[in-house]
Write a protein that holds these residues in place. Structure first.
Motif, mmCIF file in Angstrom:
data_model
loop_
_atom_site.group_PDB
_atom_site.id
_atom_site.type_symbol
_atom_site.label_atom_id
_atom_site.label_comp_id
_atom_site.label_asym_id
_atom_site.label_seq_id
_atom_site.Cartn_x
_atom_site.Cartn_y
_atom_site.Cartn_z
ATOM 1 N N HIS A 376 0.823 -1.217 0.000
ATOM 2 C CA HIS A 376 0.000 0.000 0.000
ATOM 3 C C HIS A 376 0.856 1.267 0.000
ATOM 4 C CE1 HIS A 376 -3.397 -2.660 0.704
ATOM 5 N NE2 HIS A 376 -2.767 -3.163 1.739
ATOM 6 N N GLY A 377 1.952 1.200 -0.724
ATOM 7 C CA GLY A 377 2.800 2.372 -0.869
ATOM 8 C C GLY A 377 3.843 2.552 0.209
ATOM 9 N N ARG A 378 3.851 1.660 1.203
ATOM 10 C CA ARG A 378 4.823 1.821 2.272
ATOM 11 C C ARG A 378 6.229 1.367 1.875
ATOM 12 N NH1 ARG A 378 1.730 -1.203 7.098
ATOM 13 N NH2 ARG A 378 1.100 -2.493 5.322
ATOM 14 N N VAL A 379 6.322 0.543 0.826
ATOM 15 C CA VAL A 379 7.618 -0.007 0.411
ATOM 16 C C VAL A 379 7.843 0.265 -1.070
ATOM 17 C CG1 VAL A 379 9.050 -2.072 0.228
ATOM 18 C CG2 VAL A 379 7.466 -1.816 2.160
ATOM 19 N N LEU A 380 8.909 0.962 -1.375
ATOM 20 C CA LEU A 380 9.365 1.166 -2.736
ATOM 21 C C LEU A 380 10.668 0.393 -2.928
ATOM 22 C CD1 LEU A 380 8.839 5.035 -2.903
ATOM 23 C CD2 LEU A 380 7.422 3.321 -4.072
ATOM 24 N N LEU A 381 10.866 -0.138 -4.122
ATOM 25 C CA LEU A 381 12.051 -0.956 -4.405
ATOM 26 C C LEU A 381 12.748 -0.431 -5.657
ATOM 27 C CD1 LEU A 381 10.422 -4.503 -3.988
ATOM 28 C CD2 LEU A 381 11.622 -3.178 -2.233
ATOM 29 N N ALA A 382 14.074 -0.345 -5.599
ATOM 30 C CA ALA A 382 14.864 0.058 -6.768
ATOM 31 C C ALA A 382 16.261 -0.555 -6.631
ATOM 32 C CB ALA A 382 14.951 1.578 -6.874
ATOM 33 N N PHE A 383 16.416 -1.767 -7.117
ATOM 34 C CA PHE A 383 17.714 -2.435 -7.032
ATOM 35 C C PHE A 383 17.772 -3.557 -8.064
ATOM 36 C CE2 PHE A 383 14.952 -4.538 -3.898
ATOM 37 C CZ PHE A 383 15.078 -5.877 -4.243
ATOM 38 N N GLY A 384 18.975 -4.118 -8.236
ATOM 39 C CA GLY A 384 19.158 -5.238 -9.148
ATOM 40 C C GLY A 384 19.565 -4.816 -10.546
ATOM 41 N N HIS A 385 20.264 -3.695 -10.675
ATOM 42 C CA HIS A 385 20.609 -3.152 -11.994
ATOM 43 C C HIS A 385 21.886 -3.772 -12.577
ATOM 44 C CE1 HIS A 385 17.975 -0.105 -10.162
ATOM 45 N NE2 HIS A 385 17.717 0.339 -11.377
ATOM 46 N N HIS A 386 22.468 -4.748 -11.907
ATOM 47 C CA HIS A 386 23.737 -5.403 -12.249
ATOM 48 C C HIS A 386 24.747 -4.366 -12.740
ATOM 49 C CE1 HIS A 386 22.830 -5.998 -16.707
ATOM 50 N NE2 HIS A 386 21.588 -5.981 -16.265
ATOM 51 N N HIS A 387 25.373 -4.545 -13.917
ATOM 52 C CA HIS A 387 26.411 -3.588 -14.330
ATOM 53 C C HIS A 387 25.832 -2.378 -15.067
ATOM 54 C CE1 HIS A 387 26.038 -6.500 -17.680
ATOM 55 N NE2 HIS A 387 26.240 -5.458 -18.454
ATOM 56 N N LEU A 388 24.515 -2.183 -14.979
ATOM 57 C CA LEU A 388 23.870 -1.026 -15.599
ATOM 58 C C LEU A 388 23.344 -0.031 -14.565
ATOM 59 C CD1 LEU A 388 21.927 -2.807 -18.494
ATOM 60 C CD2 LEU A 388 24.082 -1.538 -18.640
ATOM 61 N N GLY A 389 23.899 -0.073 -13.351
ATOM 62 C CA GLY A 389 23.432 0.837 -12.308
ATOM 63 C C GLY A 389 23.612 2.293 -12.670
ATOM 64 N N LEU A 390 24.785 2.652 -13.167
ATOM 65 C CA LEU A 390 25.003 4.024 -13.609
ATOM 66 C C LEU A 390 24.081 4.360 -14.774
ATOM 67 C CD1 LEU A 390 26.571 6.727 -13.864
ATOM 68 C CD2 LEU A 390 28.207 5.502 -15.312
ATOM 69 N N THR A 391 24.047 3.501 -15.775
ATOM 70 C CA THR A 391 23.244 3.765 -16.968
ATOM 71 C C THR A 391 21.792 4.043 -16.611
ATOM 72 O OG1 THR A 391 24.682 2.321 -18.271
ATOM 73 C CG2 THR A 391 22.514 2.806 -19.191
ATOM 74 N N GLN A 392 21.208 3.230 -15.746
ATOM 75 C CA GLN A 392 19.772 3.276 -15.501
ATOM 76 C C GLN A 392 19.365 4.070 -14.264
ATOM 77 O OE1 GLN A 392 18.873 -0.921 -15.384
ATOM 78 N NE2 GLN A 392 19.059 -1.176 -17.599
ATOM 79 N N ALA A 393 20.316 4.686 -13.564
ATOM 80 C CA ALA A 393 19.979 5.352 -12.305
ATOM 81 C C ALA A 393 19.014 6.510 -12.499
ATOM 82 C CB ALA A 393 21.257 5.834 -11.614
ATOM 83 N N ALA A 394 19.255 7.373 -13.478
ATOM 84 C CA ALA A 394 18.415 8.570 -13.632
ATOM 85 C C ALA A 394 17.001 8.211 -14.073
ATOM 86 C CB ALA A 394 19.056 9.534 -14.629
#
Length: 430
Positions: A376-394
Motif C-alpha cells: 500500500h505504498g509503504r515499500v518502494l524498491l529500486a535495485f538489481g541493476h547489475h552492471h547497468l546501475g550508472l546507466t539506468q539510475a536517472a
C-alpha cells in the motif's frame, strides 16, 4: 551545507536505504516532488559500487548478462581464476539456484521479455541523465560522445556482424567502422585492430564519484538529510515502516530500498517475498598517468573489458566474478586488466601509481532491475541493476518519483516519457 548530527535530524516522509547512484538520484527526485527524505547508508554516499563503475552509459547493452554460451563457458569459469567471467567453485552451491533461474531465462519467451525490458530502460537513460545533470548545472560531467567496440582477429568478424544484426533488430543505433575510421577517431589505438562497431547514442561520465557527490549536494539543497548508519532490520507499522539501525530506530511513512546487493534481506522482512538476488563482483584498475589516450570508451570484443577516459585518468573495468559478499577481493583480477590492455595501443599504457578496486553489482537472473511499489505504498524498491546501475539510475529515479507520486499538497507534474512498469515488478519472481 554540513551534514546534520543524528540528534538534529527531523522526521522524514521517506527513508531511502542506500546512498549509491540509484538511491541518491531517487532521493533527489522524491524531494523535488515534495517528500521529506532521509538517506541511510553504512558508508559515505557513493562509496559502494557507484564509486568504481566503468563510467560508461551503456545504453547499447539491451541483451541479458548471459546467453546460451554460458553453459559452454561454465567449466572454464570454474578453472580460470583470471578469466573475464569467473565463478568461485566454493560459492557454486550457494549460486546454483540463481544460476538455474538464469538458465531458465534463456528460453525464448523470457529472454525476449528481458530484452524488451532492458531496451525500454536503456533507450530512455541517456536523455534522463541529461535532464538530471542539466537541472543541477552539471551537464559537463557527461560526455555523450558514443563508444566503440573493437575486434582484432579475422575470425571475430562474423561474430561482430551477428552482433550488429541483433543490435539493429532492436533499433540500437550502431555504425560499422573499418580500420581507417578507428585510426581517425582514436589514433593511439593499435593499427592491428581490424574494425569495430560504434554506438553513437552512448556516453560516459568524467568521474562517477564526482557525479554522486554533485547530486548529494543538490539533494541537500532540496532538504534531503544524509545519515551514516547501518540498517539491521525492518518492519511494517500501521503508519508506515520502522527501521532498526546501529544508531537507533528510524520511522517514516514509506521506505525506498535501494541498497544494491544488500537489498534482499530488507525486502523479505517488509514484503515476505524472497528475492533471487546475487552479486557480480566487479573490478577496476585506475591509471592516473593516462590522459588523452581515448576520446570515448572503448571495449575489446575478444578481451572482454572496457577502457573509459575520465578526468582522473583511464579506467580499465569489466571483469566479473561470482563469489558472494563475504570472500575477500582478489585484486590480481584488477591488475589482470592492465595485462589485457597490452597490444591494444601503439604504446603500452602506463600503470604507474595505478589503484585497484572491487565492488558488488546487484544482479537478478533475468538481468532486469526491480522497480516497484508494494504494501500500500509503504515499500518502494529500486535495485538489481547489475552492471547497468550508472546507466539506468536517472531513469529509475524518474520511475520511483512517479510511483510515489507528489507529496500531499505538492503540485502534480507531468512525468517525462517513462517505460511501462510491469517488467520490473517484484511479482515476476512469484
Amino acid at each position: 551545507m554540513p551534514d546534520p548530527s543524528p540528534s538534529a535530524l527531523t522526521d522524514a516522509d521517506t527513508i531511502v536505504v542506500g546512498a549509491g547512484l540509484v538511491g541518491v538520484t531517487s532521493a533527489l527526485a522524491l524531494a523535488r516532488r515534495g517528500h521529506r527524505v532521509r538517506v541511510l547508508d553504512r558508508q559515505a554516499p557513493g562509496r559502494g559500487a557507484s564509486y568504481g563503475n566503468a563510467g560508461h552509459l551503456a545504453t547499447e547493452q539491451v541483451f541479458p548478462i548471459a546467453d546460451a554460451s554460458i553453459l559452454r563457458a561454465l567449466p572454464g569459469m570454474l578453472r580460470d581464476p583470471m578469466g573475464p567471467l569467473r565463478l568461485d567453485w566454493k560459492y557454486l552451491p550457494r549460486a546454483l539456484p540463481w544460476l538455474t533461474r538464469l538458465v531458465l531465462n534463456l528460453r525464448p519467451a523470457p529472454f525476449r521479455a528481458s530484452v524488451a525490458g532492458l531496451r525500454a530502460l536503456n533507450e530512455r537513460s541517456l536523455a534522463a541523465w541529461q535532464r538530471l545533470l542539466a537541472s543541477v548545472d552539471s551537464a559537463h560531467l557527461l560526455r555523450a560522445d558514443g563508444s566503440l567496440l573493437v575486434y582484432e582477429k579475422p575470425e571475430s568478424h562474423s561474430k561482430l556482424a551477428a552482433l550488429e544484426s541483433r543490435m539493429r533488430a532492436q533499433q540500437v543505433p550502431v555504425e560499422r567502422w573499418e580500420r581507417e575510421a578507428i585510426r581517425r577517431a582514436a589514433p593511439q589505438l593499435s593499427t592491428d585492430l581490424k574494425g569495430g562497431l560504434f554506438f553513437p547514442a552512448t556516453g560516459h561520465v568524467l568521474d562517477p564519484w564526482r557525479v554522486v557527490n554533485t547530486l548529494v549536494d543538490a539533494a541537500k539543497q532540496e532538504g534531503v538529510q544524509f545519515e551514516q548508519a547501518s540498517v539491521q532490520s525492518a518492519r511494517l507499522t500501521d503508519s508506515g515502516v520502522a527501521l532498526m539501525t546501529d544508531a537507533g530506530e528510524r520511522e517514516a511513512s514509506q521506505v525506498l530500498i535501494a541498497c544494491g546487493a544488500h537489498s534482499a534481506a530488507l525486502t523479505a522482512q517488509l514484503t515476505g517475498k524472497r528475492v533471487p538476488l546475487d552479486t557480480e563482483r566487479g573490478y577496476h584498475l585506475m591509471l592516473p598517468r593516462e590522459h588523452e589516450r581515448l576520446p570515448f570508451a572503448v571495449t575489446s570484443l575478444e578481451r572482454r573489458f572496457i577502457m573509459t577516459p575520465m578526468e582522473t585518468g583511464l579506467r580499465l573495468a569489466g571483469t566479473v566474478e561470482f563469489a558472494g559478499l563475504v570472500a575477500p577481493p582478489n585484486m590480481a583480477r584488477a591488475w589482470q586488466l592492465h595485462r589485457l590492455s597490452r597490444g591494444l595501443f601503439k604504446t603500452d599504457l602506463d600503470a604507474g601509481d595505478a589503484t585497484p578496486w572491487m565492488g558488488f553489482r546487484p544482479s537478478l537472473p533475468d538481468s532486469l532491475p526491480i522497480i516497484d511499489r508494494l504494501e500500500h505504498g509503504r515499500v518502494l524498491l529500486a535495485f538489481g541493476h547489475h552492471h547497468l546501475g550508472l546507466t539506468q539510475a536517472a531513469i529509475t529515479a524518474e520511475l520511483i518519483a512517479d510511483l510515489a507520486g507528489p507529496a500531499e499538497g505538492h503540485p502534480s507534474t507531468e512525468p517525462p516519457d517513462l517505460p511501462p512498469r510491469a517488467p520490473y515488478r517484484l511479482s515476476r519472481f512469484d
